[in-house]
Design an enzyme around this catalytic site. Structure first.
Site, PDB file in Angstrom:
ATOM      1  N   SER A 148       2.575   7.236  -9.635  1.00  0.00           N
ATOM      2  CA  SER A 148       2.181   5.825  -9.723  1.00  0.00           C
ATOM      3  C   SER A 148       2.908   5.222 -10.921  1.00  0.00           C
ATOM      4  CB  SER A 148       0.668   5.791  -9.963  1.00  0.00           C
ATOM      5  OG  SER A 148       0.238   4.479 -10.248  1.00  0.00           O
ATOM      6  N   TYR A 161      -7.600   7.949 -13.578  1.00  0.00           N
ATOM      7  CA  TYR A 161      -6.480   7.884 -12.628  1.00  0.00           C
ATOM      8  C   TYR A 161      -5.159   8.104 -13.361  1.00  0.00           C
ATOM      9  CZ  TYR A 161      -3.389   5.914  -9.009  1.00  0.00           C
ATOM     10  OH  TYR A 161      -2.387   5.711  -8.082  1.00  0.00           O
ATOM     11  N   LYS A 165      -2.224  10.993 -12.685  1.00  0.00           N
ATOM     12  CA  LYS A 165      -0.846  10.706 -12.263  1.00  0.00           C
ATOM     13  C   LYS A 165       0.166  11.167 -13.318  1.00  0.00           C
ATOM     14  CE  LYS A 165      -1.861   9.161  -8.174  1.00  0.00           C
ATOM     15  NZ  LYS A 165      -1.443   9.881  -6.960  1.00  0.00           N
TER      16      LYS A 165
HETATM   17  N1  NAP Z   1      -1.383   1.224  -3.287  1.00  0.00           N
HETATM   18  C1  NAP Z   1      -0.661   1.185  -4.402  1.00  0.00           C
HETATM   19  O1  NAP Z   1      -0.260   0.120  -4.905  1.00  0.00           O
HETATM   20  C2  NAP Z   1      -0.311   2.484  -5.106  1.00  0.00           C
HETATM   21  C3  NAP Z   1       0.381   2.377  -6.329  1.00  0.00           C
HETATM   22  C4  NAP Z   1       0.741   3.549  -6.982  1.00  0.00           C
HETATM   23  C5  NAP Z   1       0.452   4.773  -6.417  1.00  0.00           C
HETATM   24  N2  NAP Z   1      -0.220   4.851  -5.232  1.00  0.00           N
HETATM   25  C6  NAP Z   1      -0.476   6.176  -4.673  1.00  0.00           C
HETATM   26  O2  NAP Z   1      -0.138   6.180  -3.297  1.00  0.00           O
HETATM   27  C7  NAP Z   1      -0.978   7.096  -2.597  1.00  0.00           C
HETATM   28  C8  NAP Z   1      -1.670   6.391  -1.438  1.00  0.00           C
HETATM   29  O3  NAP Z   1      -2.488   5.356  -1.972  1.00  0.00           O
HETATM   30  P1  NAP Z   1      -3.136   4.212  -1.062  1.00  0.00           P
HETATM   31  O4  NAP Z   1      -3.007   2.970  -1.836  1.00  0.00           O
HETATM   32  O5  NAP Z   1      -2.628   4.294   0.320  1.00  0.00           O
HETATM   33  O6  NAP Z   1      -4.686   4.654  -1.109  1.00  0.00           O
HETATM   34  P2  NAP Z   1      -5.865   4.424  -0.057  1.00  0.00           P
HETATM   35  O7  NAP Z   1      -5.617   3.222   0.763  1.00  0.00           O
HETATM   36  O8  NAP Z   1      -7.131   4.521  -0.835  1.00  0.00           O
HETATM   37  O9  NAP Z   1      -5.741   5.721   0.905  1.00  0.00           O
HETATM   38  C9  NAP Z   1      -5.957   6.995   0.374  1.00  0.00           C
HETATM   39  C10 NAP Z   1      -5.870   8.030   1.478  1.00  0.00           C
HETATM   40  O10 NAP Z   1      -6.201   9.299   0.889  1.00  0.00           O
HETATM   41  C11 NAP Z   1      -7.206   9.921   1.687  1.00  0.00           C
HETATM   42  N3  NAP Z   1      -8.057  10.789   0.888  1.00  0.00           N
HETATM   43  C12 NAP Z   1      -8.826  10.450  -0.179  1.00  0.00           C
HETATM   44  N4  NAP Z   1      -9.505  11.524  -0.612  1.00  0.00           N
HETATM   45  C13 NAP Z   1      -9.142  12.562   0.191  1.00  0.00           C
HETATM   46  C14 NAP Z   1      -9.479  13.926   0.257  1.00  0.00           C
HETATM   47  N5  NAP Z   1     -10.353  14.475  -0.607  1.00  0.00           N
HETATM   48  N6  NAP Z   1      -8.912  14.709   1.205  1.00  0.00           N
HETATM   49  C15 NAP Z   1      -8.032  14.171   2.090  1.00  0.00           C
HETATM   50  N7  NAP Z   1      -7.663  12.885   2.078  1.00  0.00           N
HETATM   51  C16 NAP Z   1      -8.215  12.090   1.149  1.00  0.00           C
HETATM   52  C17 NAP Z   1      -7.974   8.742   2.301  1.00  0.00           C
HETATM   53  O11 NAP Z   1      -8.555   9.108   3.518  1.00  0.00           O
HETATM   54  P3  NAP Z   1     -10.065   9.559   3.750  1.00  0.00           P
HETATM   55  O12 NAP Z   1     -10.932   8.647   2.946  1.00  0.00           O
HETATM   56  O13 NAP Z   1     -10.205   9.466   5.236  1.00  0.00           O
HETATM   57  O14 NAP Z   1     -10.115  10.974   3.314  1.00  0.00           O
HETATM   58  C18 NAP Z   1      -6.842   7.775   2.609  1.00  0.00           C
HETATM   59  O15 NAP Z   1      -6.236   8.091   3.848  1.00  0.00           O
HETATM   60  C19 NAP Z   1      -1.950   7.656  -3.657  1.00  0.00           C
HETATM   61  O16 NAP Z   1      -1.435   8.869  -4.167  1.00  0.00           O
HETATM   62  C20 NAP Z   1      -1.931   6.590  -4.729  1.00  0.00           C
HETATM   63  O17 NAP Z   1      -2.307   7.102  -5.983  1.00  0.00           O
HETATM   64  C21 NAP Z   1      -0.606   3.719  -4.565  1.00  0.00           C
END
Ligand code: NAP
Length: 238
Positions: A148, A161, A165
């Protein structure tokens, strides 16, 4: 859940891509985009309805399982089943993660802190522990661990968080030093995208950022180009 052998078409190499956390957000958008481009996707998450939708929408070549990455024993069984049904992943994307509710560190309870550590660090290690041996045997493969901007900088109210990361950056760079030539481990900052996670941190301001679908059309080709030359390099989707 379906257990079909991944097909390969003559002349066109279909990559076997494993993604954790495919039920929404970036994981779901990547699964759909990799599948649209003809690659085979293995995914997991904890929301059974979303997994079934992916199964019915993307078809039998792919495989989606109800797995929490925090459950090491279940990840071990899942890895042996996946390797038997589809082979070793060629691209392993550790995407699943959670963010803490916005609060100063001293107001985060021990259980809240534990969830973020357990999913974002220990979950990634569980997946690596059980899938990488098969990748080593095949002598190839790229491991991308989602970091991130908050794995390289920091902000108030997201200390747990940020801690995870920053940990992913170090864990991935150390892993990169352990892998044999021909493989790669890469910490990847995906950018800022309007997902459930971003809404938890940014509230309504999340809507100013691209949708996961828009992001995936750039991110998936970026991921497909990663290889041994990128081993250990902290990268950002751009
Ligand atoms: N969105 C951004 O702007 C952003 C920025 C920087 C980094 N990131 C990184 O990108 C990645 C995806 O983020 P996102 O924004 O798409 O998040 P999100 O919308 O909250 O989705 C997270 C996903 O992870 C799954 N998950 C959570 N806990 C889990 C567990 N214990 N076992 C298996 N699956 C699990 C959730 O599914 P279930 O609830 O069905 O398990 C969901 O499919 C993450 O690593 C995040 O830190 C995102």
């Amino acid at each position: 859940m379906p257990n079909t052998q991944a097909p390969r078409t003559a002349g066109k190499h279909r990559r076997l891509v494993l993604i954790t956390g495919v039920t929404r957000g970036l994981g779901c958008a990547m699964a759909k985009e990799f599948a649209r481009l003809g690659h085979v996707v293995i995914g997991c998450g904890r929301s059974v309805n979303a997994l079934r939708e992916l199964e019915s929408g993307l078809g039998d070549a792919h495989r989606f399982d109800l797995i929490a990455v925090t459950d090491d024993a279940r990840v071990r069984t899942w890895a042996s089943e996946v390797v038997a049904s589809h082979g070793a992943p060629e691209l392993l994307v550790n995407n699943a993660a959670q963010v803490n509710r916005n609060a100063p560190l001293w107001e985060i309870s021990a259980p809240e802190f534990d969830v973020v550590i357990d999913v974002n660090i220990k979950g990634v290690a569980n997946v690596i522990r059980h899938f990488v041996p098969a990748m080593l045997k095949s002598g190839r493969g790229v491991i991308v661990n989602f970091s991130s901007g908050w794995g390289r900088t920091s902000s108030a109210e997201v200390a747990p968080y940020c801690a995870t990361k920053w940990a992913i950056e170090g864990l991935t760079r150390a892993l990169a030093q352990e892998l044999p030539r021909g493989m790669a481990a890469i910490p990847l900052n995906p950018g800022i995208i309007d997902t459930d996670m971003l809404r938890r941190s940014f509230g309504d301001a999340a809507r100013n950022y691209p949708s996961p679908q828009q992001w995936a059309t750039l991110a998936v080709p970026f991921l497909l180009k990663l290889g041994p030359k990128d081993n250990g390099k902290p990268l950002t989707v751009a």
